[in-house]
Design a protein around this motif. Structure first.
Motif, PDB file in Angstrom:
ATOM      1  N   LEU A 158       0.830  -1.208   0.000  1.00  0.00           N
ATOM      2  CA  LEU A 158       0.000   0.000   0.000  1.00  0.00           C
ATOM      3  C   LEU A 158       0.867   1.262   0.000  1.00  0.00           C
ATOM      4  N   ILE A 159       1.939   1.266   0.774  1.00  0.00           N
ATOM      5  CA  ILE A 159       2.854   2.408   0.795  1.00  0.00           C
ATOM      6  C   ILE A 159       3.476   2.611  -0.586  1.00  0.00           C
ATOM      7  N   LEU A 160       3.886   1.520  -1.212  1.00  0.00           N
ATOM      8  CA  LEU A 160       4.490   1.599  -2.546  1.00  0.00           C
ATOM      9  C   LEU A 160       3.515   2.168  -3.565  1.00  0.00           C
ATOM     10  N   GLY A 161       2.299   1.644  -3.583  1.00  0.00           N
ATOM     11  CA  GLY A 161       1.307   2.118  -4.544  1.00  0.00           C
ATOM     12  C   GLY A 161       0.949   3.577  -4.336  1.00  0.00           C
ATOM     13  N   CYS A 162       0.693   3.954  -3.082  1.00  0.00           N
ATOM     14  CA  CYS A 162       0.329   5.349  -2.790  1.00  0.00           C
ATOM     15  C   CYS A 162       1.500   6.289  -3.084  1.00  0.00           C
ATOM     16  N   GLY A 163       2.711   5.863  -2.762  1.00  0.00           N
ATOM     17  CA  GLY A 163       3.888   6.705  -3.000  1.00  0.00           C
ATOM     18  C   GLY A 163       4.092   6.998  -4.468  1.00  0.00           C
ATOM     19  N   LEU A 164       3.961   5.970  -5.304  1.00  0.00           N
ATOM     20  CA  LEU A 164       4.137   6.167  -6.745  1.00  0.00           C
ATOM     21  C   LEU A 164       2.992   6.980  -7.348  1.00  0.00           C
ATOM     22  N   LEU A 165       1.776   6.761  -6.864  1.00  0.00           N
ATOM     23  CA  LEU A 165       0.633   7.557  -7.354  1.00  0.00           C
ATOM     24  C   LEU A 165       0.776   9.022  -6.971  1.00  0.00           C
ATOM     25  N   LEU A 166       1.287   9.282  -5.776  1.00  0.00           N
ATOM     26  CA  LEU A 166       1.525  10.662  -5.357  1.00  0.00           C
ATOM     27  C   LEU A 166       2.588  11.325  -6.227  1.00  0.00           C
ATOM     28  N   ALA A 167       3.617  10.565  -6.581  1.00  0.00           N
ATOM     29  CA  ALA A 167       4.651  11.110  -7.464  1.00  0.00           C
ATOM     30  C   ALA A 167       4.056  11.479  -8.822  1.00  0.00           C
ATOM     31  N   LEU A 168       3.197  10.627  -9.355  1.00  0.00           N
ATOM     32  CA  LEU A 168       2.538  10.915 -10.629  1.00  0.00           C
ATOM     33  C   LEU A 168       1.598  12.109 -10.500  1.00  0.00           C
ATOM     34  N   LEU A 169       0.865  12.158  -9.388  1.00  0.00           N
ATOM     35  CA  LEU A 169      -0.086  13.247  -9.171  1.00  0.00           C
ATOM     36  C   LEU A 169       0.620  14.590  -9.088  1.00  0.00           C
ATOM     37  N   ASN A 170       1.822  14.603  -8.534  1.00  0.00           N
ATOM     38  CA  ASN A 170       2.585  15.846  -8.403  1.00  0.00           C
ATOM     39  C   ASN A 170       3.474  16.137  -9.610  1.00  0.00           C
ATOM     40  N   GLY A 171       3.368  15.302 -10.630  1.00  0.00           N
ATOM     41  CA  GLY A 171       4.136  15.529 -11.843  1.00  0.00           C
ATOM     42  C   GLY A 171       5.616  15.239 -11.710  1.00  0.00           C
ATOM     43  N   ASN A 172       6.013  14.383 -10.763  1.00  0.00           N
ATOM     44  CA  ASN A 172       7.426  14.068 -10.573  1.00  0.00           C
ATOM     45  C   ASN A 172       7.907  13.022 -11.576  1.00  0.00           C
ATOM     46  N   ASP A 173       9.192  13.058 -11.855  1.00  0.00           N
ATOM     47  CA  ASP A 173       9.820  12.029 -12.674  1.00  0.00           C
ATOM     48  C   ASP A 173       9.922  10.754 -11.853  1.00  0.00           C
ATOM     49  N   LEU A 174       9.344   9.666 -12.363  1.00  0.00           N
ATOM     50  CA  LEU A 174       9.323   8.421 -11.596  1.00  0.00           C
ATOM     51  C   LEU A 174      10.693   7.768 -11.472  1.00  0.00           C
ATOM     52  N   THR A 175      11.642   8.201 -12.269  1.00  0.00           N
ATOM     53  CA  THR A 175      12.968   7.570 -12.232  1.00  0.00           C
ATOM     54  C   THR A 175      13.580   7.628 -10.843  1.00  0.00           C
ATOM     55  N   ALA A 176      13.527   8.818 -10.215  1.00  0.00           N
ATOM     56  CA  ALA A 176      14.117   8.972  -8.879  1.00  0.00           C
ATOM     57  C   ALA A 176      13.407   8.090  -7.853  1.00  0.00           C
ATOM     58  N   HIS A 177      12.106   7.888  -8.033  1.00  0.00           N
ATOM     59  CA  HIS A 177      11.339   7.085  -7.081  1.00  0.00           C
ATOM     60  C   HIS A 177      11.602   5.591  -7.286  1.00  0.00           C
ATOM     61  N   ILE A 178      11.703   5.172  -8.547  1.00  0.00           N
ATOM     62  CA  ILE A 178      12.025   3.769  -8.822  1.00  0.00           C
ATOM     63  C   ILE A 178      13.434   3.437  -8.325  1.00  0.00           C
ATOM     64  N   LEU A 179      14.380   4.352  -8.566  1.00  0.00           N
ATOM     65  CA  LEU A 179      15.741   4.145  -8.082  1.00  0.00           C
ATOM     66  C   LEU A 179      15.780   4.131  -6.557  1.00  0.00           C
ATOM     67  N   GLY A 180      14.966   4.976  -5.919  1.00  0.00           N
ATOM     68  CA  GLY A 180      14.884   4.974  -4.462  1.00  0.00           C
ATOM     69  C   GLY A 180      14.445   3.631  -3.931  1.00  0.00           C
ATOM     70  N   MET A 181      13.483   3.010  -4.618  1.00  0.00           N
ATOM     71  CA  MET A 181      13.006   1.691  -4.210  1.00  0.00           C
ATOM     72  C   MET A 181      14.095   0.636  -4.404  1.00  0.00           C
ATOM     73  N   MET A 182      14.725   0.632  -5.573  1.00  0.00           N
ATOM     74  CA  MET A 182      15.713  -0.399  -5.894  1.00  0.00           C
ATOM     75  C   MET A 182      16.957  -0.294  -5.008  1.00  0.00           C
TER      76      MET A 182
END
Length: 271
Positions: A158-182
């Motif tokens: 749930l944290i992962l899904g909400c975190g990525l959706l928030l990044a999309l909602l705020n117009g952020n580049d998902l690359t930094a978030h995916i790298l943060g996870m990995m």
């Protein structure tokens, strides 16, 4: 939207009610999982007699009624008003006068404090909903890890899904978030693997590894070092004050959750 005293009061009442539900959930869910795991283990081992089991399947969270664990009386609405019922009954059951655990008012207050700042930072109802579910999951993780020493995978998802959706909602580049996870997962997993290899003992559970990964996905790769730093300093302070032992191990999940929420609110209010 202007935050008037009336709106703030209604918001606080709502949070206390949600906190009361969370306190109930974090009592029933882990006990249900442990009872389920014991049943599966008994089936695997071919043990049919469960009369010696000390685990009792708790009531269903959605359909089950709350009851006093001492006298088994079903609690009415008047017994379940957040904070108010606890204070009016002076921390005791209305029926048998057995003491009620302080975990319930503490969780209600803690949950309200964790979500209170959202009223000043969110931009839309959808953003508030996603952040509410995310912070609620972090609260569940903290409570369950403190009391039962495991982190529910459902919360991490749930944290992962909400975190990525928030990044999309705020117009952020998902690359930094995916790298943060990995990278978050890789770093803690490597530390865990090396410690296990050298000391022949687990330093961290996989739940902690997954939790850092999903909080890294929420806040992004640039906050990973700060999450680990704040969590580590907090854990060291805890050990210094309370100490750890085999009978009193250190749950690291709450420190990761605290560090993540602290960083999020710091960035929102301080910049």
């Amino acid at each position: 939207m202007e935050i008037t005293p009336t709106i703030l009061l209604l918001y606080l009442v709502t949070l206390l009610c949600l906190g009361s539900a969370l306190a109930c959930f974090t009592w029933r869910y882990p006990r249900g999982k442990v009872a389920e795991w014991e049943q599966e283990a008994r089936q695997l081992l071919g043990i049919k007699d469960a009369s010696d089991s000390r685990l009792i399947q708790p009531s269903d969270f959605v359909k089950g009624r709350s009851f006093c664990p001492s006298c088994q009386n079903t609690l009415a609405i008047r017994d379940l008003i957040p904070l108010v019922s606890f204070c009016l009954n002076k921390g005791h059951c209305r029926f048998c006068h057995a003491p009620i655990s302080y975990r319930y008012p503490l969780i209600e207050i803690g949950y309200a404090l964790a979500l209170l700042p959202l009223i000043w930072v969110v931009q839309s109802p959808l953003e508030w909903l996603l952040l509410m579910m995310l912070v609620s999951s972090l609260c569940v993780v903290s409570i369950v890890d403190i009391e039962h020493f495991f982190i529910p995978d459902e919360c991490n998802v749930l944290i992962l899904g909400c975190g990525l959706l928030l990044a999309l909602l705020n117009g952020n580049d998902l690359t930094a978030h995916i790298l943060g996870m990995m990278i978050g997962y890789s770093v803690l997993y490597l530390i865990r693997f090396v410690y296990l290899l050298v000391r022949k003992a687990e330093m961290l559970g996989l739940g902690d590894v997954k939790l850092l990964a999903v909080t890294g996905a929420w806040l992004g790769i640039y906050e990973l070092a700060n999450i680990v730093l704040i969590a580590s300093i907090s854990a060291i302070f805890y050990v210094f004050v309370k100490g750890i032992s085999k009978q009193n191990p250190l749950p690291f999940g709450p420190f990761i959750a605290l560090a993540s929420m602290t960083l999020y609110y710091w960035r929102q209010f301080i910049g």
